[in-house]
Design a protein around this motif. Structure first.
Motif, short mmCIF file in Angstrom:
data_model
loop_
_atom_site.label_atom_id
_atom_site.label_comp_id
_atom_site.label_asym_id
_atom_site.label_seq_id
_atom_site.Cartn_x
_atom_site.Cartn_y
_atom_site.Cartn_z
N MET A 1 2.08 7.10 5.02
CA MET A 1 0.64 7.29 4.89
C MET A 1 0.18 8.42 5.81
N GLY A 29 -1.44 11.10 2.28
CA GLY A 29 -1.67 9.84 1.58
C GLY A 29 -0.79 9.69 0.37
N VAL A 30 -1.39 9.40 -0.78
CA VAL A 30 -0.63 9.25 -2.02
C VAL A 30 -0.80 10.49 -2.91
N LEU A 51 0.80 2.68 -7.85
CA LEU A 51 1.05 2.01 -6.58
C LEU A 51 0.16 0.80 -6.44
N HIS A 53 -2.31 -0.51 -4.43
CA HIS A 53 -3.20 -0.02 -3.38
C HIS A 53 -3.68 -1.14 -2.46
N ILE A 55 -2.00 -3.41 -0.89
CA ILE A 55 -1.11 -3.83 0.20
C ILE A 55 -1.02 -2.83 1.35
N HIS A 56 -1.73 -1.72 1.26
CA HIS A 56 -1.65 -0.70 2.31
C HIS A 56 -2.83 -0.84 3.26
N SER A 57 -2.54 -1.13 4.51
CA SER A 57 -3.63 -1.24 5.48
C SER A 57 -4.27 0.13 5.64
N THR A 60 -5.49 3.79 0.68
CA THR A 60 -4.70 4.93 0.24
C THR A 60 -5.65 6.08 -0.06
#
Length: 149
Positions: A1, A29-30, A51, A53, A55-57, A60
């Protein structure tokens, strides 16, 4: 990230199997890695939306550039709105755009005194283009400017 640290992170990384050279920036990022975003804006959005999204703290981030003419008309802005609704319906979280041409950005590099009010999206923030380092300015200009949705 690598949202706002993608330039310094890249400087300490070796080459990667995708063709990125040692010390080159990573993607932010993504977002597609510079030079790989060769299809349409919609293709980049659909790829990013694959993806999970949730689950990413910290969320994204997808940075995209659009040719200014693409959103200069009411129809173009309506198309952008419909595309964004679809993107978020697919479970995506965050996208931001720049619509400034490289010609304008290069002129801003050469004549910063004429562009004090020129704002650009960098990563998770906006700032005046002329206050960025040359390497950050170059990184923004290296993003593909999509000609079509």
């Amino acid at each position: 990230m690598g949202i706002s640290n993608y330039l310094p992170t890249g400087k300490v990384l070796g080459a990667t199997p995708d063709g990125r050279r040692a010390k080159d920036p990573i993607n932010e990022g993504v977002s597609p890695y510079t030079g790989t975003d060769t299809s349409t804006c919609l293709a980049a959005l659909r790829s990013s939306a694959k993806l999970n999204h949730d689950i990413h703290s910290g969320g994204t981030l997808l940075n995209l550039r659009l040719n200014h003419d693409l959103v200069a008309t009411k129809r173009g802005r309506a198309n952008l709105g419909a595309m964004l609704q679809s993107y978020f319906a697919l479970g995506a979280f965050h996208v931001q755009f720049n619509t400034i041409s490289n010609e304008v950005l290069k002129d801003a590099q050469a004549h910063p005194e004429n562009y004090r009010d020129l704002l650009v999206r960098v990563a998770g923030y906006s700032t005046q283009f002329v206050n960025l380092s040359k390497s950050m300015q170059d990184s923004i200009m290296a993003r593909n400017a999509h000609e079509e949705f």
